[in-house]
Design an enzyme around this catalytic site. Structure first.
Site, short mmCIF file in Angstrom:
data_model
loop_
_atom_site.label_atom_id
_atom_site.label_comp_id
_atom_site.label_asym_id
_atom_site.label_seq_id
_atom_site.Cartn_x
_atom_site.Cartn_y
_atom_site.Cartn_z
N ARG A 1 39.44 57.16 29.56
CA ARG A 1 40.63 57.79 29.00
C ARG A 1 41.87 57.22 29.68
NH1 ARG A 1 38.04 58.91 25.29
NH2 ARG A 1 37.75 60.91 24.21
N HIS B 1 41.42 51.32 21.31
CA HIS B 1 40.54 52.48 21.44
C HIS B 1 39.39 52.40 20.43
CE1 HIS B 1 40.46 56.92 22.91
NE2 HIS B 1 39.24 56.45 22.72
N GLU C 1 48.92 56.47 22.77
CA GLU C 1 48.23 55.75 21.71
C GLU C 1 48.80 56.17 20.36
OE1 GLU C 1 44.00 56.36 22.09
OE2 GLU C 1 43.92 55.42 24.07
#
Length: 319
Positions: A231, A279, A260
Site C-alpha cells: 500500500r 496498481h 492514486e
C-alpha cells in the site's frame, strides 16, 4: 428469507455455485441495477459480496440486517472498519488470490532494475544504441520481505531459486518456509541495513502508516532497490523521492502510491531509476476464480455455522 446481494457480476455458473453453497439465502446481483434499486436491495442484505460506493452508503444507515461483508479484494484500508465493528458485522477479504501474479511482478521489477531492462526499453523507444556501463546480478544477494504473508512467502520461494539470502519481517516474528531468518517489526532497521532488495508487501494500518520513512531510507545500502506492491501509505513519499534524488538508494519499483492515480506532474514519473505500474500487479485472468473459492468456503461455513471461516478481519490488527 434473507438475501445475499452481490455488487460484482458473477457469471451463470458462478451464481449457481453461490446458491448451492448457501441455499438458505436468496441471491441477488445488483450489477446493472439503477442507483435506487441497488440501494434498496443492499439495504435488505444479510450478506454482501463485494464493495463499492453504494455499499459504503448503506453501512452508514440505521437498522440494516447486514451480518457479513465479503470484500473481493485483499486490502481493507478503504473500508470503515470501526463502523462495521460497531454494527457487529463480520468482514472478510480475499487475501490469498494474489501470490502468483504479484510475486511475478515483483521479480519483473527486481530483475529489470538489476539488469537495466527498463533503461534498454526507454532507449529502444528513442532508437538509441546505448549499452549499459555495468549491470548488477540478483544471484546471491540479500532480499528483505516486509510482510511475510502469502505474497511475501511466494516471493521468498522464488528468491531461493536465485540463491538469495531471504530475510522476512512479520508482526509475530515466527519462522516460515523459504525465509532464512524472520524478524519482528521492531527489528526493521536492522533488516533494511543488510538488504540489497527491500520488498514491501505490508497492509496499511495505523502501525504501518509511513513505516518506511527518512530514517529507514537512511539505513539502506546506497545500492539497495526498494519495491512496494503493498500500500502506498506505508511509505513516506517525500522521503522516498529524496532518497532517490540524493542517490541514498539505487532505485525503486512502485505499484502503489499515496495518491492514486499518480498525478501527471509527479516527480516519480521522470526518474530513470524508477519503474511505475498503475496498481495492477494483482491483475490476472484467474483472480475471480481464486476469490470465488474463498467466497464459497465462507458461504458453506456461514450456512452451517452462521459465520464465515476464512480471512476474517481482526479489528485490532486492521487486516
Amino acid at each position: 428469507m434473507g438475501t445475499i446481494v452481490s455488487v460484482h457480476p458473477f457469471d451463470e455458473e458462478q451464481v449457481k455455485a453461490i446458491q448451492e453453497a448457501c441455499p438458505s439465502l436468496d441471491y441477488v446481483s445488483v450489477s446493472g441495477f439503477g442507483a435506487d434499486e441497488a440501494r434498496a436491495a443492499l439495504m435488505g442484505a444479510e450478506v454482501i459480496l463485494g464493495w463499492n460506493r453504494d455499499v459504503l452508503k448503506i453501512i452508514h444507515a440505521h437498522g440494516i440486517p447486514l451480518r457479513w461483508l465479503q470484500n473481493l479484494g485483499a486490502g481493507v484500508d478503504h473500508i470503515p472498519l470501526e463502523r462495521l465493528q460497531s454494527l457487529g458485522v463480520i468482514l472478510t477479504h480475499a487475501s490469498g488470490v494474489h501470490p502468483n501474479g504479484i510475486s511475478e511482478s515483483i521479480f519483473a521489477m527486481l530483475l529489470s532494475l538489476t539488469r537495466n531492462v527498463h533503461i534498454a526499453i526507454r532507449n529502444q523507444q528513442q532508437q538509441t544504441w546505448k549499452p549499459s556501463k555495468i549491470m548488477g546480478e540478483a544471484h546471491g544477494k540479500t532480499i528483505a520481505i516486509l510482510g511475510a504473508g502469502a505474497i511475501g512467502l511466494e516471493t521468498a520461494k522464488l528468491a531461493q531459486a536465485f540463491s538469495m539470502n531471504v530475510l522476512g519481517v512479520r508482526k509475530s516474528g515466527e519462522p516460515a518456509e523459504w525465509v532464512d531468518r524472520m524478524y519482528t517489526i521492531e527489528q526493521l532497521n536492522e533488516v533494511l541495513a543488510q538488504s540489497d532488495y527491500i520488498v514491501n508487501c505490508l497492509p496499511l494500518t495505523a502501525q504501518t502508516k509511513h513505516l518506511i520513512g527518512r530514517e529507514q531510507f537512511a539505513v539502506m545500502k546506497p545500492s539497495a532497490i526498494y519495491i512496494n506492491i503493498g500500500r502506498g501509505g506505508t511509505t513516506d513519499t517525500a522521503a522516498l523521492i529524496d532518497a532517490l534524488q540524493q542517490e541514498r538508494i539505487a532505485g525503486a519499483g512502485l505499484d502503489v502510491f499515496e495518491q492514486e492515480p499518480l498525478p501527471q506532474e509527479h516527480p516519480l514519473w521522470k526518474m530513470e531509476n524508477v519503474i511505475i505500474t498503475p496498481h495492477e500487479t494483482g491483475n490476472t485472468p484467474y483472480y475471480m476464480d481464486r476469490a470465488l473459492s474463498i467466497v464459497l468456503d465462507n458461504l458453506k461455513y456461514y450456512s452451517a455455522q452462521g459465520k464465515p471461516c476464512r480471512n476474517v478481519v481482526d479489528w485490532q490488527a486492521q487486516y
